[in-house]
Write a protein that holds these residues in place. Sequence first.
Motif, PDB file in Angstrom:
ATOM      1  N   ILE A 166      13.365  53.611  35.276  1.00  0.00           N
ATOM      2  CA  ILE A 166      13.535  52.474  34.359  1.00  0.00           C
ATOM      3  C   ILE A 166      15.011  52.100  34.218  1.00  0.00           C
ATOM      4  O   ILE A 166      15.378  50.950  34.481  1.00  0.00           O
ATOM      5  CB  ILE A 166      12.870  52.763  32.995  1.00  0.00           C
ATOM      6  CG1 ILE A 166      11.363  52.920  33.183  1.00  0.00           C
ATOM      7  CG2 ILE A 166      13.202  51.661  31.976  1.00  0.00           C
ATOM      8  CD1 ILE A 166      10.635  53.526  32.006  1.00  0.00           C
ATOM      9  N   PRO A 167      15.895  53.028  33.827  1.00  0.00           N
ATOM     10  CA  PRO A 167      17.305  52.638  33.732  1.00  0.00           C
ATOM     11  C   PRO A 167      17.929  52.348  35.098  1.00  0.00           C
ATOM     12  O   PRO A 167      18.827  51.501  35.200  1.00  0.00           O
ATOM     13  CB  PRO A 167      17.983  53.834  33.066  1.00  0.00           C
ATOM     14  CG  PRO A 167      17.024  54.952  33.114  1.00  0.00           C
ATOM     15  CD  PRO A 167      15.676  54.377  33.323  1.00  0.00           C
ATOM     16  N   LEU A 168      17.440  52.999  36.155  1.00  0.00           N
ATOM     17  CA  LEU A 168      17.980  52.710  37.482  1.00  0.00           C
ATOM     18  C   LEU A 168      17.709  51.260  37.859  1.00  0.00           C
ATOM     19  O   LEU A 168      18.597  50.568  38.379  1.00  0.00           O
ATOM     20  CB  LEU A 168      17.386  53.658  38.535  1.00  0.00           C
ATOM     21  CG  LEU A 168      17.922  53.457  39.953  1.00  0.00           C
ATOM     22  CD1 LEU A 168      19.429  53.732  40.013  1.00  0.00           C
ATOM     23  CD2 LEU A 168      17.181  54.358  40.933  1.00  0.00           C
ATOM     24  N   MET A 169      16.505  50.780  37.589  1.00  0.00           N
ATOM     25  CA  MET A 169      16.153  49.385  37.860  1.00  0.00           C
ATOM     26  C   MET A 169      17.059  48.443  37.079  1.00  0.00           C
ATOM     27  O   MET A 169      17.502  47.419  37.600  1.00  0.00           O
ATOM     28  CB  MET A 169      14.687  49.150  37.496  1.00  0.00           C
ATOM     29  CG  MET A 169      14.235  47.732  37.638  1.00  0.00           C
ATOM     30  SD  MET A 169      14.226  47.239  39.354  1.00  0.00           S
ATOM     31  CE  MET A 169      13.343  45.720  39.227  1.00  0.00           C
ATOM     32  N   ASN A 170      17.377  48.809  35.841  1.00  0.00           N
ATOM     33  CA  ASN A 170      18.271  47.975  35.030  1.00  0.00           C
ATOM     34  C   ASN A 170      19.695  47.964  35.578  1.00  0.00           C
ATOM     35  O   ASN A 170      20.413  46.988  35.409  1.00  0.00           O
ATOM     36  CB  ASN A 170      18.273  48.445  33.576  1.00  0.00           C
ATOM     37  CG  ASN A 170      16.968  48.172  32.889  1.00  0.00           C
ATOM     38  OD1 ASN A 170      16.243  47.238  33.218  1.00  0.00           O
ATOM     39  ND2 ASN A 170      16.608  49.023  31.934  1.00  0.00           N
ATOM     40  N   ILE A 171      20.102  49.045  36.221  1.00  0.00           N
ATOM     41  CA  ILE A 171      21.465  49.135  36.757  1.00  0.00           C
ATOM     42  C   ILE A 171      21.596  48.442  38.102  1.00  0.00           C
ATOM     43  O   ILE A 171      22.497  47.629  38.304  1.00  0.00           O
ATOM     44  CB  ILE A 171      21.916  50.617  36.882  1.00  0.00           C
ATOM     45  CG1 ILE A 171      22.041  51.247  35.494  1.00  0.00           C
ATOM     46  CG2 ILE A 171      23.249  50.728  37.633  1.00  0.00           C
ATOM     47  CD1 ILE A 171      22.239  52.761  35.511  1.00  0.00           C
ATOM     48  N   ILE A 172      20.690  48.740  39.042  1.00  0.00           N
ATOM     49  CA  ILE A 172      20.868  48.227  40.407  1.00  0.00           C
ATOM     50  C   ILE A 172      20.008  47.014  40.730  1.00  0.00           C
ATOM     51  O   ILE A 172      20.172  46.402  41.784  1.00  0.00           O
ATOM     52  CB  ILE A 172      20.660  49.327  41.470  1.00  0.00           C
ATOM     53  CG1 ILE A 172      19.230  49.855  41.481  1.00  0.00           C
ATOM     54  CG2 ILE A 172      21.664  50.449  41.274  1.00  0.00           C
ATOM     55  CD1 ILE A 172      18.952  50.875  42.589  1.00  0.00           C
ATOM     56  N   GLY A 173      19.090  46.643  39.850  1.00  0.00           N
ATOM     57  CA  GLY A 173      18.271  45.457  40.061  1.00  0.00           C
ATOM     58  C   GLY A 173      17.198  45.654  41.117  1.00  0.00           C
ATOM     59  O   GLY A 173      17.098  46.704  41.753  1.00  0.00           O
ATOM     60  N   SER A 174      16.412  44.605  41.326  1.00  0.00           N
ATOM     61  CA  SER A 174      15.289  44.716  42.260  1.00  0.00           C
ATOM     62  C   SER A 174      15.751  44.834  43.711  1.00  0.00           C
ATOM     63  O   SER A 174      15.135  45.548  44.500  1.00  0.00           O
ATOM     64  CB  SER A 174      14.337  43.528  42.105  1.00  0.00           C
ATOM     65  OG  SER A 174      15.033  42.316  42.317  1.00  0.00           O
ATOM     66  N   THR A 175      16.843  44.178  44.066  1.00  0.00           N
ATOM     67  CA  THR A 175      17.362  44.292  45.436  1.00  0.00           C
ATOM     68  C   THR A 175      17.840  45.712  45.688  1.00  0.00           C
ATOM     69  O   THR A 175      17.519  46.316  46.721  1.00  0.00           O
ATOM     70  CB  THR A 175      18.509  43.300  45.680  1.00  0.00           C
ATOM     71  OG1 THR A 175      18.038  41.981  45.386  1.00  0.00           O
ATOM     72  CG2 THR A 175      18.996  43.360  47.107  1.00  0.00           C
ATOM     73  N   GLY A 176      18.584  46.265  44.755  1.00  0.00           N
ATOM     74  CA  GLY A 176      19.046  47.646  44.889  1.00  0.00           C
ATOM     75  C   GLY A 176      17.893  48.629  44.938  1.00  0.00           C
ATOM     76  O   GLY A 176      17.917  49.581  45.718  1.00  0.00           O
ATOM     77  N   MET A 177      16.862  48.380  44.131  1.00  0.00           N
ATOM     78  CA  MET A 177      15.684  49.260  44.148  1.00  0.00           C
ATOM     79  C   MET A 177      14.985  49.201  45.495  1.00  0.00           C
ATOM     80  O   MET A 177      14.474  50.216  45.973  1.00  0.00           O
ATOM     81  CB  MET A 177      14.702  48.888  43.040  1.00  0.00           C
ATOM     82  CG  MET A 177      15.075  49.413  41.672  1.00  0.00           C
ATOM     83  SD  MET A 177      15.273  51.204  41.574  1.00  0.00           S
ATOM     84  CE  MET A 177      13.583  51.750  41.467  1.00  0.00           C
ATOM     85  N   SER A 178      14.970  48.036  46.119  1.00  0.00           N
ATOM     86  CA  SER A 178      14.324  47.955  47.437  1.00  0.00           C
ATOM     87  C   SER A 178      15.090  48.793  48.456  1.00  0.00           C
ATOM     88  O   SER A 178      14.481  49.464  49.287  1.00  0.00           O
ATOM     89  CB  SER A 178      14.192  46.508  47.901  1.00  0.00           C
ATOM     90  OG  SER A 178      15.451  45.948  48.211  1.00  0.00           O
TER      91      SER A 178
END
Length: 191
Positions: free
Chosen positions: A29-41
């Motif tokens: 959850i916080p990782l998604m907030n930090i790196i966004g959807s592109t970073g999560m991909s």
Amino acid sequence: MSRKSFVKGAAILAAAGLIAKFIGAMFRIPLMNIIGSTGMSYYQMAYPTYSFLLIISTAGIPTAISKLVAENIALRNYRSAHRVFQLSVRLMLYIGLITFVIFAAGSKLIARAMGSVEAFYSILALAPSLLFVTLISAFRGYFQGMQDMTPTAASQIVEQVGKLVLGLWFASLYISKGPEYGAAAAVVGVT
């Protein structure tokens, strides 16, 4: 092993597994907030190949180590049990090094095959973990063979806390350079 110690060992591993899964879920959850959807991909693209190589590098070996150690302990042959451990650490070191080299050397090719050259950084950052995970599996097999589940349980929780703290911290430090760097930094925390 007595029924009581079996139940205790199973309870320790189950509790640690639940705690580790909860911490792992809290990480995303916080990782998604930090790196966004592109970073999560980019972050997610490293895992299929990593999982495949991880299965190859640890398939059945910790169980075999545990069984051999337990058999030697039951016969009160402690020297042989320790020798099994030493040989298994050496074997797992070689397997870990080989899978690490394959994963690191092929990281650009893997990223290109997945359709995202930017995922290269995350794939490369995850490669060293193959070495660490294979070595840890030798230790876990040894302690489980000694009927001591506490080190395995503790290591699972420490891994997840380290992933949570370091992964989020590194991601927040490097996200300003771009989502591919934020994702790779998060992966370094996992590694």
